[in-house]
Design an enzyme around this catalytic site. Structure first.
Site, short mmCIF file in Angstrom:
data_model
loop_
_atom_site.label_atom_id
_atom_site.label_comp_id
_atom_site.label_asym_id
_atom_site.label_seq_id
_atom_site.Cartn_x
_atom_site.Cartn_y
_atom_site.Cartn_z
N GLU A 61 0.81 -1.22 0.00
CA GLU A 61 0.00 0.00 0.00
C GLU A 61 0.84 1.27 0.00
O GLU A 61 0.43 2.30 -0.56
CB GLU A 61 -0.97 0.02 1.19
N HIS A 129 -11.53 -4.73 10.02
CA HIS A 129 -12.12 -4.68 8.68
C HIS A 129 -13.51 -4.04 8.69
O HIS A 129 -14.33 -4.35 7.84
CB HIS A 129 -12.22 -6.09 8.07
#
Lengths: 333, 321
Positions: A61, A129
């Protein structure tokens, strides 16, 4: 005409139209190409536009977001996907130190037309999440933060985000992505052609006179359902969908609260130091400390999102808790 | 091709530019942690003249020399560093954040954060079908960051035209390289990412230029990324104000004797390419030119305080605030 498609397909359709009209638009991220996105929001793009413009990256990322900076400096309009917004923890540096600041740090000489496309929201996925985190991005100067709540806005706001010369964090709600247009009570009709929804304009999705309910993203639908139920009990609730956190359309909120004097904020993000406190403060700054007869915040009460769905329901705003808050406000007035 | 006398001239400009910046510290014209590259000029001067305008160079918190090597206007740089409205970024950037989009030069104050940006530039070149390359200059402190690995892997996996110049000055602020690296050199790590790694004496401007030219040629011809590790020594502390007690005086003295400007000067004289007289005269002329720049920049206005909230967004849609 009601088309049979879900929200992720609306996002993919917006990206397809933007990529077709502007060759500088590129999509990069994990599983965005071959797989079409884990939620399907980039489906079919690689087949149409090729593996260079729809790039499957390693799980890196920092490199993904840093590449977006270099691409933008080099004249491209990258849409960088961060699969879950929770993953910002591994790459926030490029987002808030470069993407958000390069325009400012150059006195306007450099533009960062980057979309950070990401998914938030609670769907029983536990603490790492399930977060929304729009308040985190909104706190950092230089980022526009967009949070669509329905199919029409999902497509139109993505078009605006890609077209924007400013960086935009576009936060999808995972609970909405796979919801079909026909299941929405608003914004269900999605034109096939390109259109934009302006970033920074809230939407009064249900007018009302007694309470101003300000919300966004995944809690707009249950807020509307709660308002519907309250109407049958004699309380008229105005529901405002913010559509973006930055810019915050405070004028629409103030116009509503000035009439109702009662404000309920429903926010799936964390309660403290965030969106709900900001809205209350700005309303008071604008209307004075006596303008509000009632104020209430319904948000995740500063706990991580629990793993068990039964526990999640205990802390995340939902139809029952919104209804309870509205009833308490109604009874106390 | 840039000649040795030209590279020496670059080094003198770089040294004098840094000394001019230094003058702004005690006078409180330059604020924050000013990072000077004095002692490391041979690396930037080895880069100079090799890159095209459409090649990208992403630098660090210690970026002035690299900007000069890329051809960024020195007056605009100096004005930015002296916080003037006439600066490269209008005073909004400061000495750690020099940007010149017309030359694809940028910098970051975050250690290691420039490398993925260079990968993005390299990918932009690929998307355009251009043979432009992208250079990231980093220090030895950056090579142990996660982003360094992510970016090197990305560049290697995609065979992108990325050249990473590692200025290994042995010290990541106060911590020596050998205590922080699992490998003796950075260059030897290159094979892990399908890259070519070379290590050169960063005080030797000819060696740097040669290695850098090779790496650029490989990148331009589609042969993928390279690491050019250049050993060097920073003559000043990490920043102006650093007590710099972590390095011994003997060590510093030994390195000052290996001043790359002195080495290059002697080399020019020994090879007959120049003379002491010519070089001394040239040095004095460059020094005077930089001092003229400094005097001129000092006459420039500071930014208008009323503009401090400008430029957060291109489209100012934050009417509410």
């Amino acid at each position: 005409m009601r088309r049979n498609l879900n929200v992720s397909q609306c996002v993919a359709e917006a990206l397809r139209l933007e990529m077709a009209r502007d060759p500088s638009v590129v999509v990069l991220g994990e599983d965005v190409g071959r797989h079409g996105g884990v939620f399907g929001a980039t489906r079919g793009l690689q087949k149409t536009f090729g593996a260079d413009r729809v790039l499957d990256t390693p799980i890196s990322e920092t490199a993904i977001t840093g590449m977006a900076v270099g691409l933008a400096l080099d004249g491209f309009r990258p849409v960088a996907e961060l699969m879950f917004v929770d993953f910002i923890g591994v790459c926030l540096d490029q987002v808030f130190n470069a993407i958000a600041k390069n325009h400012y740090m150059t006195g306007g000489r450099v533009r960062m037309p980057i979309v950070i496309k990401t998914a938030g929201g609670c769907i029983g996925s536990g603490a790492q999440h399930s977060q929304c985190l729009w308040g985190l991005f909104a706190h950092l100067p230089g980022l526009k933060v967009v949070t669509p709540s329905n199919p029409y806005d999902a497509k139109g706001l993505m078009a605006s985000a890609v077209e924007s010369d400013d960086p935009v964090v576009y936060i999808e709600h995972k609970g909405l992505l796979l919801t079909r247009a026909e299941d929405f009570t608003f914004g269900a009709d999605v034109p096939e052609e390109r259109y934009t929804v302006p970033i920074g304009a809230a939407c009064v999705v249900r007018p009302g006179d007694d309470v101003s309910l300000v919300t966004l993203s995944g809690t707009v639908l249950p807020s509307l359902a709660a308002a519907e139920q309250m109407a049958s009990r004699g309380t008229s609730v105005e529901v405002i969908d913010l559509r973006s956190v930055v810019p915050l359309d405070i004028a629409t909120i103030i116009a509503s609260v000035a009439r109702t004097g009662r404000l309920l904020i429903v926010d799936e993000d964390y309660l403290s130091f965030g969106l709900s406190g900001e809205i209350v403060t700005r309303v008071i700054e604008e209307l004075g400390p006596n303008a509000l007869r009632q104020v209430r915040r319904l948000a995740v009460p500063d706990v991580p999102i629990p793993g068990a769905l039964s526990l999640e329901r205990a802390v995340v705003p939902n139809l029952a808790s919104i209804l309870m808050a509205l009833e308490q406000m109604s009874n106390a007035s | 091709m840039t000649t040795l006398p030209e590279r020496y001239a670059y080094m003198v400009w770089m040294r004098e530019f840094e000394l001019a910046c230094l003058e702004g510290v005690p006078t409180h014209e330059v604020h924050g942690e000013l990072h000077l590259g004095i002692g490391q000029e041979a690396i930037a001067a080895g880069i100079a003249g090799v890159l095209r305008a459409d090649d990208a160079l992403v630098s660090t918190h210690r970026n002035h020399l690299h900007a000069i090597a890329k051809g960024v206007d020195m007056r605009a740089m100096l004005a930015e560093i002296f916080e003037r409205s006439t600066g490269l970024c209008g005073g909004f950037g400061g000495h750690m954040h020099l940007f010149d989009p017309s030359l694809k030069f940028s910098a970051t104050g975050i250690v290691g954060a420039g490398l993925p940006v260079a990968v993005g530039h390299a990918y932009a070149a690929r998307l355009r079908g251009s043979d432009a390359v992208a250079v990231a200059v980093v220090g030895d402190g950056a090579v142990n960051s996660g982003g360094f690995h992510e970016s090197m892997n990305m560049a290697g996996a995609m065979r992108l035209p990325v050249i990473v110049v590692v200025e290994n000055n042995e010290w990541a602020i106060s911590v020596p390289f050998h205590l922080t690296s699992a490998t003796d050199t950075v260059a030897e790590r290159a094979s892990a990412w399908g890259a070519v790694g070379v290590r050169v004496d960063g005080n030797d401007v000819v060696a740097v230029a040669s290695a850098f030219q090779d790496a650029v040629a490989r990148a331009r011809s589609g042969q993928g990324p390279s690491i050019v590790e250049a050993t060097c020594y920073r003559f000043r502390g990490h920043f102006e104000g650093d007590s710099d007690l972590y390095r011994t005086e003997q060590e510093k003295e030994a390195h000052r004797a290996q001043d790359p400007l002195l080495i290059t000067h002697r080399r020019l004289v020994a090879s007959g390419l120049s003379t002491d007289e010519v070089l001394s005269k040239q040095y004095a002329e460059i020094r005077a030119a930089v001092q003229d720049l400094l005097a001129s920049v000092r006459a420039d206005p500071l930014p208008d305080a009323s503009t401090a909230r400008d430029h957060v967004f291109v489209a100012s849609t934050l009417e509410a605030r």
